[in-house]
Design an enzyme around this catalytic site. Structure first.
Site, mmCIF file in Angstrom:
data_model
loop_
_atom_site.group_PDB
_atom_site.id
_atom_site.type_symbol
_atom_site.label_atom_id
_atom_site.label_comp_id
_atom_site.label_asym_id
_atom_site.label_seq_id
_atom_site.Cartn_x
_atom_site.Cartn_y
_atom_site.Cartn_z
ATOM 1 N N ASP A 25 0.987 -1.245 -0.185
ATOM 2 C CA ASP A 25 -0.017 0.068 0.002
ATOM 3 C C ASP A 25 0.949 1.159 -0.189
ATOM 4 O OD1 ASP A 25 -2.361 1.644 0.613
ATOM 5 O OD2 ASP A 25 -1.428 1.786 2.755
ATOM 6 N N ASP A 82 -0.010 4.929 1.063
ATOM 7 C CA ASP A 82 -0.072 6.058 2.063
ATOM 8 C C ASP A 82 -0.258 5.543 3.199
ATOM 9 O OD1 ASP A 82 -0.247 7.937 0.049
ATOM 10 O OD2 ASP A 82 -2.378 7.887 -0.236
ATOM 11 N N VAL A 85 -1.105 11.444 4.978
ATOM 12 C CA VAL A 85 -1.363 12.878 5.188
ATOM 13 C C VAL A 85 -2.823 13.094 4.822
ATOM 14 C CG1 VAL A 85 1.096 13.517 5.209
ATOM 15 C CG2 VAL A 85 -0.413 13.527 3.198
ATOM 16 N N ARG A 87 -10.798 -1.266 -7.041
ATOM 17 C CA ARG A 87 -10.934 -0.685 -5.865
ATOM 18 C C ARG A 87 -10.582 -1.405 -4.637
ATOM 19 N NH1 ARG A 87 -12.228 4.150 -3.143
ATOM 20 N NH2 ARG A 87 -13.350 3.971 -1.451
HETATM 21 MG MG LIG Z 1 -2.965 3.274 3.437
HETATM 22 ZN ZN LIG Z 2 -10.730 0.937 -9.828
#
Ligand SMILES: [Mg+2]
Ligand SMILES: [Zn+2]
Length: 195
Positions: free
Chosen positions: A12, A14, A21, A111
Site C-alpha cells: 500500500d 499512504d 497525510v 478498488r
Molecule cells: Mg494506507
Molecule cells: Zn478501480
C-alpha cells in the site's frame, strides 16, 4: 503455475510506504518514510517482485487531476531509486463507486479490497499470488490479500496502530503478521519467520 512465476510483496502507498497525510493532492505533500528505500532494496535483492497498489479515489472525487497522481507516483519511484530500490510495478485504482463522473465513477474491479490490481500484476509481471504478501496499514489491505489467497501483513504506521487497537478485536481473521513498519514486515517475510 509455471516455475518462473515469482512471489511479490504488494505494498500500500499512504501510511505504508509514505506518511498518511490525507489526500496527496500536490507532490509537496508526499513524504516517504525513511526506511522505505531499504525495504524495497531488500525485496529486490531477494528476487521477489516489489509492487505498489494504491486506492486514489481523490481522482474520482475531483480533488486533483490524474496528472498530479502521475507526479506523486513519479516522486515515489524517484525517491526510492535514489535510495537504491526499484519497483517492478506501480498500480492505482482511481475510481469511486458512487462519487464523481465517468470514467472515474465506476463500480470497478480494482478498488481495494477488490483484487483487480493484483490480478493485473499477476498477468503482467508473472506473480505467484499464492506465495505473495500484501503489506498495508488498513484491514482492507489484509482482505485484499485474502481475496486472492495471499497473506496480509499489517504495519503500525499510518492507520495501522489505531486499527489494531480499536478494530482488530472484531476482525474474523487476524493479520498473518503485525509489524512496526514496512522494513520490519519485509524482513520478517523474506526471512521466512512470518510463514
Ligand atoms: Mg494506507
Ligand atoms: Zn478501480
Amino acid at each position: 503455475m509455471s516455475p518462473e512465476r515469482r512471489p511479490a510483496i504488494f505494498m500500500d502507498r499512504d501510511g505504508t510506504l509514505s506518511h498518511e497525510v490525507g489526500y496527496v493532492n500536490h507532490p509537496s505533500r508526499f513524504r516517504l518514510y525513511p526506511w522505505t528505500a531499504a525495504a524495497v532494496r531488500s525485496i529486490n535483492r531477494a528476487g521477489w517482485l516489489a509492487v505498489v497498489v494504491t486506492n486514489q479515489a481523490g481522482i474520482a472525487r475531483g480533488y486533483f487531476p490524474p496528472s498530479v497522481l502521475e507526479e506523486v507516483q513519479q516522486a515515489l519511484v524517484d525517491q526510492v531509486a535514489a535510495g537504491g530500490g526499484r519497483f517492478d510495478g506501480v498500480y492505482a485504482c482511481v475510481h469511486h463507486p458512487s462519487v464523481g463522473k465517468a470514467p472515474y465513477r465506476a463500480d470497478c474491479d480494482c478498488r481495494k479490497p477488490r483484487p483487480g490490481l493484483l490480478r493485473r500484476a499477476e498477468e503482467e509481471l508473472g506473480v505467484d499470488l499464492s506465495r505473495s504478501w500484501v503489506i498495508g496499514d488498513r484491514h482492507s489491505d489484509l482482505v485484499l490479500a485474502w481475496n486472492v489467497g495471499a497473506r496480509g501483513a499489517l504495519v503500525k504506521t499510518g492507520y495501522g496502530l489505531g486499527e489494531l487497537q480499536h478494530l482488530a478485536p472484531g476482525w474474523s481473521r487476524p493479520p498473518d503478521l503485525v509489524a512496526e513498519n514496512l522494513l520490519e514486515a519485509v524482513e520478517s517475510i523474506l526471512s521466512g519467520e512470518a510463514s
